[in-house]
Motif scaffolding. Sequence first.
Motif, mmCIF file in Angstrom:
data_model
loop_
_atom_site.group_PDB
_atom_site.id
_atom_site.type_symbol
_atom_site.label_atom_id
_atom_site.label_comp_id
_atom_site.label_asym_id
_atom_site.label_seq_id
_atom_site.Cartn_x
_atom_site.Cartn_y
_atom_site.Cartn_z
ATOM 1 N N TRP A 1 8.401 5.114 5.881
ATOM 2 C CA TRP A 1 8.698 5.744 4.711
ATOM 3 C C TRP A 1 8.218 5.062 3.479
ATOM 4 N N VAL A 2 7.666 5.723 2.314
ATOM 5 C CA VAL A 2 7.011 5.237 1.159
ATOM 6 C C VAL A 2 7.767 6.186 0.179
ATOM 7 N N ALA A 3 8.130 5.119 -1.087
ATOM 8 C CA ALA A 3 8.793 5.775 -2.012
ATOM 9 C C ALA A 3 7.572 6.838 -2.897
ATOM 10 N N ASP A 4 8.129 7.921 -3.499
ATOM 11 C CA ASP A 4 7.418 8.716 -4.117
ATOM 12 C C ASP A 4 7.896 9.122 -5.398
ATOM 13 N N PRO A 5 7.198 8.951 -6.547
ATOM 14 C CA PRO A 5 5.891 8.662 -6.395
ATOM 15 C C PRO A 5 5.611 7.157 -6.293
ATOM 16 N N ASN A 6 4.522 6.722 -5.487
ATOM 17 C CA ASN A 6 3.903 5.258 -5.402
ATOM 18 C C ASN A 6 2.483 5.568 -4.986
ATOM 19 N N PRO A 7 1.524 6.063 -5.819
ATOM 20 C CA PRO A 7 0.198 6.277 -5.462
ATOM 21 C C PRO A 7 -0.479 5.272 -5.029
ATOM 22 N N ARG A 8 -0.185 3.946 -5.419
ATOM 23 C CA ARG A 8 -1.120 2.957 -4.894
ATOM 24 C C ARG A 8 -0.671 2.507 -3.277
ATOM 25 N N ALA A 9 0.528 2.711 -2.855
ATOM 26 C CA ALA A 9 1.124 2.502 -1.563
ATOM 27 C C ALA A 9 0.500 3.622 -0.725
ATOM 28 N N GLN A 10 0.810 4.814 -1.253
ATOM 29 C CA GLN A 10 0.244 5.885 -0.474
ATOM 30 C C GLN A 10 -1.086 5.949 -0.121
ATOM 31 N N ALA A 11 -2.004 5.695 -1.181
ATOM 32 C CA ALA A 11 -3.602 5.545 -0.764
ATOM 33 C C ALA A 11 -3.757 4.482 0.111
ATOM 34 N N PHE A 12 -3.074 3.224 0.214
ATOM 35 C CA PHE A 12 -3.256 2.171 0.988
ATOM 36 C C PHE A 12 -2.933 2.610 2.669
#
Length: 172
Positions: free
Chosen positions: A127-138
């Motif tokens: 699970w990833v926080a949204d928005p969290n573009p850096r983590a989502q790209a990683f």
Amino acid sequence: MRPVVTVRPARPDDADAMASVHVESWQQTYRGLMRDEVLDDPDLLPARRRFWRAVLTEERYGSFRAAVAVDDDTVVGIALAGPATDPDVTWDAQLYVLYLLEAFHGSGAGHGLMNAVLPGGDSAALWVADPNPRAQAFYAKQGFEPDGVVKVEDGVSEVRLVRTEARVDPGN
């Protein structure tokens, strides 16, 4: 010049340093996404210390894998993976924690931590926080994709990402 870090399995004597990284990285990453009273709660660090001590010493966490990224004997990143608990599980493992102090973003430590707790590119979810573009790209570079499931926990919107194949980017 990027910091050079090493990744190794976490040990019980890492618990306090892991708690500090956990809290500091939350404060760096989630300010504006998570309520300030949560991030600044004086009980947050002691609670994270108890959590990491339990993870690293209690038998109930025996099937979990924890790792740390270390720079000159200082813990700068943490990761934890274990059995998946979502009710619709179709993957091998779940990544519960992967945090790195901001100064070490882009150092390759995140990739090293992921490989340490999810060896061999196991199918996995997180699970990833949204928005969290850096983590989502990683995570996208590591083969994770949104599966359409979202939730809101403690006021934070989260997106579930799933990796079904052993596709991993060799870099960061």
